[in-house]
Every structure is written in C-alpha cells, then in structure tokens.
Write an enzyme that holds these catalytic residues in place. Sequence first.
Site, PDB file in Angstrom:
ATOM      1  N   GLU A 237       0.794  -1.150   0.064  1.00 58.45           N
ATOM      2  CA  GLU A 237      -0.357  -0.339  -0.286  1.00 58.45           C
ATOM      3  C   GLU A 237       0.584   1.564   0.111  1.00 58.45           C
ATOM      4  O   GLU A 237       2.167   1.141   0.905  1.00 58.45           O
ATOM      5  CB  GLU A 237      -1.062   0.178   1.556  1.00 58.45           C
ATOM      6  CG  GLU A 237      -1.492   1.103   1.166  1.00 58.45           C
ATOM      7  CD  GLU A 237      -2.621   1.530   2.193  1.00 58.45           C
ATOM      8  OE1 GLU A 237      -3.540   2.085   2.472  1.00 58.45           O
ATOM      9  OE2 GLU A 237      -2.371  -0.025   3.443  1.00 58.45           O
ATOM     10  N   ALA A 238      -0.091   2.026  -0.887  1.00 59.99           N
ATOM     11  CA  ALA A 238       1.231   3.621  -1.104  1.00 59.99           C
ATOM     12  C   ALA A 238       2.443   3.573  -1.152  1.00 59.99           C
ATOM     13  O   ALA A 238       3.697   3.923   0.169  1.00 59.99           O
ATOM     14  CB  ALA A 238       0.632   4.540   0.383  1.00 59.99           C
TER      15      ALA A 238
END
Length: 128
Positions: free
Chosen positions: A32-33
């Site tokens: 994520e991210a």
Amino acid sequence: MRQQARSESAAQRLILDALVLEDAGAFAIVLEAIPDTVAEAVTSQLKIPTIGIGAGWHCDGQVLVSYDVLGLFDTFAPPFAKQYAQIGQVIVGAAKDYAKDVREGLFPNQPSATHKPAILPAAVRSPA
C-alpha cells in the site's frame, strides 16, 4: 497518508520484510502506498501474489476501499484512489428528503403502510 519505501534503504527493508513474510508462510502480501518501482521489485522476487492499493500496476492484483471507489467520503480520498461514483451525495440527499418528509408528516402515510391490521386479543384492546 504518506507514500512509504521512498528511499533506497526503505525499499530494501520492505523487500526483505516481504521475503521473510513469504518464508513464514504468508499466502499473499498487500503493498500500500509505495512507488510502483518498489512494488515491481517486491512482486518480481516473491512466489506469492502481491495485492496493490496505491502501489502501481506491477502487483498481481488490485484493491481499493469501497468508500473511495463509491465516493462515500467526500472530504478526503487518497491520491491513488479513483472515485467511480459520488454515492455519498445521493445518500445525504436521500437522508435529508426522508427527514423532511417525516417532519412534515408526509411519511409514513396510508399508501406507504404495507402492514395488515393486527388482530389483537380482547385483553389488549382499547375499551369501547
């Protein structure tokens, strides 16, 4: 929300952590991210699938939070999220319309009542 693994050392730590998780028996890893180049490096080194959320297209699968996809939360959306609808505005509008109808005595009304009259035992009926 801040993008992670932006430095070379942080990216290397992430790759090593992913390998440790795979060795420990993880069946998949969510990335994520993170920069898409880091996601590509992690994905290419693992035998298990990677699922990306704001990690670019190199992951084996993709996921987004339904609130972001549906536009339910209008004050913040992660920069990587794509809103496919603005359902939040529709929900707020419907709630306001419902509250207005209740306040004005327009709902419930006879046409919207779908229940059959209850047959009450004599003991609970109002005295005639």
